[in-house]
Each structure stands twice: as structure tokens, then as C-alpha cells.
Design an enzyme around this catalytic site. Structure first.
Site, PDB file in Angstrom:
ATOM      1  N   SER A 131       0.876  -1.173   0.000  1.00 27.48           N
ATOM      2  CA  SER A 131       0.000   0.000   0.000  1.00 27.48           C
ATOM      3  C   SER A 131       0.912   1.222   0.000  1.00 27.48           C
ATOM      4  O   SER A 131       2.085   1.121   0.380  1.00 27.48           O
ATOM      5  CB  SER A 131      -0.853  -0.013   1.273  1.00 27.48           C
ATOM      6  OG  SER A 131      -1.443   1.245   1.495  1.00 27.48           O
ATOM      7  N   TYR A 144      -1.318  -1.560  10.768  1.00 32.58           N
ATOM      8  CA  TYR A 144      -1.513  -1.814   9.334  1.00 32.58           C
ATOM      9  C   TYR A 144      -0.426  -1.096   8.530  1.00 32.58           C
ATOM     10  O   TYR A 144       0.204  -1.686   7.651  1.00 32.58           O
ATOM     11  CB  TYR A 144      -2.908  -1.355   8.900  1.00 32.58           C
ATOM     12  CG  TYR A 144      -3.139  -1.484   7.414  1.00 32.58           C
ATOM     13  CD1 TYR A 144      -3.361  -2.743   6.838  1.00 32.58           C
ATOM     14  CD2 TYR A 144      -3.127  -0.373   6.574  1.00 32.58           C
ATOM     15  CE1 TYR A 144      -3.557  -2.870   5.467  1.00 32.58           C
ATOM     16  CE2 TYR A 144      -3.332  -0.495   5.207  1.00 32.58           C
ATOM     17  CZ  TYR A 144      -3.546  -1.749   4.659  1.00 32.58           C
ATOM     18  OH  TYR A 144      -3.738  -1.882   3.300  1.00 32.58           O
TER      19      TYR A 144
HETATM   20  N1  LIG Z   1      -8.714  -1.097  -0.623  1.00 28.40           N
HETATM   21  C1  LIG Z   1      -7.723  -0.257  -0.399  1.00 28.40           C
HETATM   22  O1  LIG Z   1      -7.937   0.960  -0.267  1.00 28.40           O
HETATM   23  C2  LIG Z   1      -6.315  -0.772  -0.351  1.00 28.40           C
HETATM   24  C3  LIG Z   1      -5.280   0.158  -0.495  1.00 28.40           C
HETATM   25  C4  LIG Z   1      -3.964  -0.295  -0.458  1.00 28.40           C
HETATM   26  C5  LIG Z   1      -3.695  -1.644  -0.285  1.00 28.40           C
HETATM   27  N2  LIG Z   1      -4.723  -2.531  -0.132  1.00 28.40           N
HETATM   28  C6  LIG Z   1      -4.384  -3.945   0.074  1.00 28.40           C
HETATM   29  O2  LIG Z   1      -4.989  -4.715  -0.942  1.00 28.40           O
HETATM   30  C7  LIG Z   1      -5.122  -6.069  -0.495  1.00 28.40           C
HETATM   31  C8  LIG Z   1      -6.502  -6.583  -0.857  1.00 28.40           C
HETATM   32  O3  LIG Z   1      -7.469  -5.840  -0.122  1.00 28.40           O
HETATM   33  P1  LIG Z   1      -8.802  -5.296  -0.800  1.00 28.40           P
HETATM   34  O4  LIG Z   1      -8.742  -3.829  -0.750  1.00 28.40           O
HETATM   35  O5  LIG Z   1      -9.049  -5.987  -2.080  1.00 28.40           O
HETATM   36  O6  LIG Z   1      -9.865  -5.710   0.326  1.00 28.40           O
HETATM   37  P2  LIG Z   1     -11.002  -6.850   0.358  1.00 28.40           P
HETATM   38  O7  LIG Z   1     -11.943  -6.668  -0.749  1.00 28.40           O
HETATM   39  O8  LIG Z   1     -11.490  -6.826   1.756  1.00 28.40           O
HETATM   40  O9  LIG Z   1     -10.175  -8.204   0.113  1.00 28.40           O
HETATM   41  C9  LIG Z   1      -9.350  -8.761   1.111  1.00 28.40           C
HETATM   42  C10 LIG Z   1      -9.028 -10.195   0.710  1.00 28.40           C
HETATM   43  O10 LIG Z   1      -8.155 -10.739   1.740  1.00 28.40           O
HETATM   44  C11 LIG Z   1      -8.674 -11.976   2.159  1.00 28.40           C
HETATM   45  N3  LIG Z   1      -8.407 -12.233   3.570  1.00 28.40           N
HETATM   46  C12 LIG Z   1      -8.608 -11.409   4.629  1.00 28.40           C
HETATM   47  N4  LIG Z   1      -8.330 -12.035   5.783  1.00 28.40           N
HETATM   48  C13 LIG Z   1      -7.940 -13.291   5.445  1.00 28.40           C
HETATM   49  C14 LIG Z   1      -7.538 -14.432   6.185  1.00 28.40           C
HETATM   50  N5  LIG Z   1      -7.499 -14.426   7.530  1.00 28.40           N
HETATM   51  N6  LIG Z   1      -7.204 -15.568   5.512  1.00 28.40           N
HETATM   52  C15 LIG Z   1      -7.274 -15.603   4.168  1.00 28.40           C
HETATM   53  N7  LIG Z   1      -7.642 -14.568   3.404  1.00 28.40           N
HETATM   54  C16 LIG Z   1      -7.981 -13.422   4.041  1.00 28.40           C
HETATM   55  C17 LIG Z   1     -10.183 -11.885   1.941  1.00 28.40           C
HETATM   56  O11 LIG Z   1     -10.690 -13.181   1.712  1.00 28.40           O
HETATM   57  P3  LIG Z   1     -11.778 -13.908   2.675  1.00 28.40           P
HETATM   58  O12 LIG Z   1     -12.644 -12.861   3.260  1.00 28.40           O
HETATM   59  O13 LIG Z   1     -12.437 -14.879   1.758  1.00 28.40           O
HETATM   60  O14 LIG Z   1     -10.930 -14.610   3.692  1.00 28.40           O
HETATM   61  C18 LIG Z   1     -10.273 -11.059   0.654  1.00 28.40           C
HETATM   62  O15 LIG Z   1     -10.238 -11.890  -0.478  1.00 28.40           O
HETATM   63  C19 LIG Z   1      -4.825  -6.052   1.014  1.00 28.40           C
HETATM   64  O16 LIG Z   1      -3.530  -6.552   1.243  1.00 28.40           O
HETATM   65  C20 LIG Z   1      -4.911  -4.563   1.367  1.00 28.40           C
HETATM   66  O17 LIG Z   1      -4.107  -4.251   2.459  1.00 28.40           O
HETATM   67  C21 LIG Z   1      -6.022  -2.116  -0.179  1.00 28.40           C
END
Ligand SMILES: NC(=O)c1ccc[n+]([C@@H]2O[C@H](COP(=O)([O-])OP(=O)(O)OC[C@H]3O[C@@H](n4cnc5c(N)ncnc54)[C@H](OP(=O)(O)O)[C@@H]3O)[C@@H](O)[C@H]2O)c1
Length: 260
Positions: A131, A144
């Protein structure tokens, strides 16, 4: 070609899986949400295998790795992750340790094990999802931000080791700003700036990874923001980030321990 995508059930991971599929890749998809995994398995058919796993549990991470051993893997996408909002002394310790297990430990284990395999064949791509938080300190989202700093620095260090070896294995670290996914919905907070779409972040990340570029920061404003952090004293930067995080919460105060 085949990729393992963690956190493939929603958001950026799901988009990366869809884009790889449309490029003709085979997939191994993991997450905890069984219904979402089954739906993707149905859609991608013989091109996808799914494995339900909670990556907060180290033995489950190893189970995912063992499952993959039956296949030749060309790309590892370490995407699973989430954050905990709240003042550091108020967030629940157990929740926070689970978050660190997913955001740091699982990524660390998979990166090491797949890197060893990739180096044996001098072939493979690692895409770590960090991120723009990985370049800053993050009051109200402190662990985080610290976890994403770990992912950025680990990826940079591995990249230098690979460069010294003239390795054909590459590592890319995706560092987006706000992306429209479940991340903030789960926390009950809203973005203070317009987010990019998960599709845009995924496409950008894959383009950079296929070009073997180390850093992928989608969006000019975020790129400039990250560049600017080099010139801002850390106390001022922390104050700015505090303001941004505080403005994201309803009523202006951060919830004690809301998950992404
Ligand atoms: N959205 C933003 O603004 C943003 C910005 C910068 C970076 N990111 C990063 O992008 C990545 C993806 O996040 P996203 O934004 O796409 O959010 P999201 O839609 O909430 O997706 C998160 C994913 O992580 C999985 N996950 C969470 N806890 C888990 C666990 N205990 N075991 C296995 N899988 C787990 C979830 O799968 P299940 O629920 O099926 O377990 C889901 O597929 C993350 O690393 C986040 O830090 C996001």
C-alpha cells in the site's frame, strides 16, 4: 502459466484473478469465503483450483503451499490483507495479532518458499500487495501501516538480492492509495479522496509485474504523494496521516477496533 492468488474472493485479488484468467492463465485461488471460491471455480472451470484457508493460521499457510506443490506455479500473488482502525491502545490485541499474521507472516512464508522454488528454475514472478501506507507512519491505523512498511522493505531487499544474482525471477510490490473494495466498508469508514477501482489497480499491477518492475503505484496523485514523503519531516507526515485517517471515520473519531 499458473498463478496462486491469495485473497482472491474479493476486491483487488478477485480482479487480479479475473485478469489473469482472461490472459489464459490457470489459477489457484485462496480465501476463507467458501461461497465466493465456489462461484469462481464454477466460472473458471478447469482453469482454476480453489483452496479454502485462513491465512492467520500458519499451518493453513503451509497447507496452501503444500497444495501448490502438485502444480508448476509461475506467479505468486500475495494479496490477502486487511487493517484495523483505532488508537493503538484500544485495538484488540488478538485481532491485531491475527492481522499481522495475515499481512506479514503469511506473506513472508509464501514469499520465501516460492522464491526458493522459483530460483531453482530461474523463473517466476512474485507480486506483493502492499500500500502507499508502506511509505509512511499511520496513526489510527498504526499496525496496518507498519505491516505494509514491512512488505515494501522486504520486497525491496529481495529485489536487490535477485538483481545481484542476475536472476530471471522478479518481484513487484503494489502500493495503491484508496481502492474501492470491501476494505473500508468493513470498517464503516469512507474514503476522504476518490478511490480507484480494483480493476484499475489489478491491471496496473499486472502490467508492472510482467515488465519486471519493482514498484507499482497506480495514479499520479498517489505517486506524487509517495514521492513527497521523502521531503516531509516524519512528525509532520504523521500529523497529516492522522488528519486523513480521522476524517475517514464517521463523526470524526476513529472506532476503537473496526476491521477493514
Ligand atoms: N482497498 C484499499 O484501499 C487498499 C489500499 C492499499 C492496499 N490494499 C491492500 O490490498 C489487499 C486486498 O485488499 P482489498 O482492498 O481488495 O480488500 P477486500 O476486498 O477486503 O479483500 C481482502 C481479501 O483478503 C482476504 N483475507 C482477509 N483475511 C484473510 C484471512 N485471515 N485468511 C485468508 N484470506 C484473508 C479476503 O478473503 P476472505 O474474506 O475470503 O478470507 C479477501 O479476499 C490487502 O492486502 C490490502 O491491504 C487495499
Amino acid at each position: 502459466m499458473r498463478a496462486l492468488v491469495t485473497g482472491a474472493t474479493s476486491g483487488i485479488g478477485r480482479s487480479i484473478a479475473e485478469k489473469l484468467y482472461s490472459r489464459g492463465w490457470d489459477l489457484i485461488l485462496t480465501g476463507r469465503n467458501e461461497a465466493a471460491l465456489n462461484e469462481m471455480k464454477e466460472r473458471f472451470g478447469a482453469n482454476a483450483e480453489v483452496i479454502k484457508a485462513d491465512l492467520a493460521d500458519r499451518s493453513e499457510v503451509m497447507r496452501v503451499y503444500e497444495f501448490c506443490k502438485g502444480y508448476r506455479i509461475d506467479m505468486l500473488v500475495n494479496n490477502a490483507g486487511y487493517g484495523l482502525f483505532g488508537r493503538f491502545e484500544e485495538t484488540d490485541l488478538e485481532d491485531e495479532l491475527n492481522m499481522l499474521s495475515v499481512d506479514i507472516v503469511a506473506l513472508h512464508i509464501l514469499t520465501k518458499l516460492f522464491l526458493r522454488d522459483f530460483k531453482k528454475h530461474d523463473h517466476g514472478i512474485i507480486l506483493n500487495v502492499a500500500s502507499c501506507a508502506g511509505f509512511m507512519t499511520g496513526p489510527l491505523l498504526s499496525s496496518y501501516y507498519a505491516a505494509k512498511n514491512y512488505v515494501v522493505r522486504l520486497s525491496f531487499a529481495i529485489a536487490e538480492e535477485l538483481r545481484r544474482d542476475r536472476s530471471k525471477v522478479s518481484i513487484t510490490v503494489l502500493c495503491p492509495g484508496p481502492v474501492d473494495t470491501n476494505f473500508n466498508n468493513r470498517a464503516g469508514v469512507s474514503f476522504s479522496v476518490k478511490p480507484i477501482t480494483a480493476d484499475y489497480a489489478a491491471e496496473y499491477a499486472l502490467r508492472k509485474a510482467f515488465r519486471r518492475e519493482l514498484i507499482a503505484i497506480p495514479g499520479l496523485a498517489v505517486k506524487l504523494g509517495v514521492f513527497g514523503t521523502r521531503f516531509v519531516p516524519h512528525k509532520l507526515l504523521s500529523a497529516i496521516v492522522y488528519g486523513i485517517q480521522r476524517s475517514k471515520t464517521t463523526g470524526g473519531t476513529a472506532p476503537a477496533a473496526a476491521k477493514e
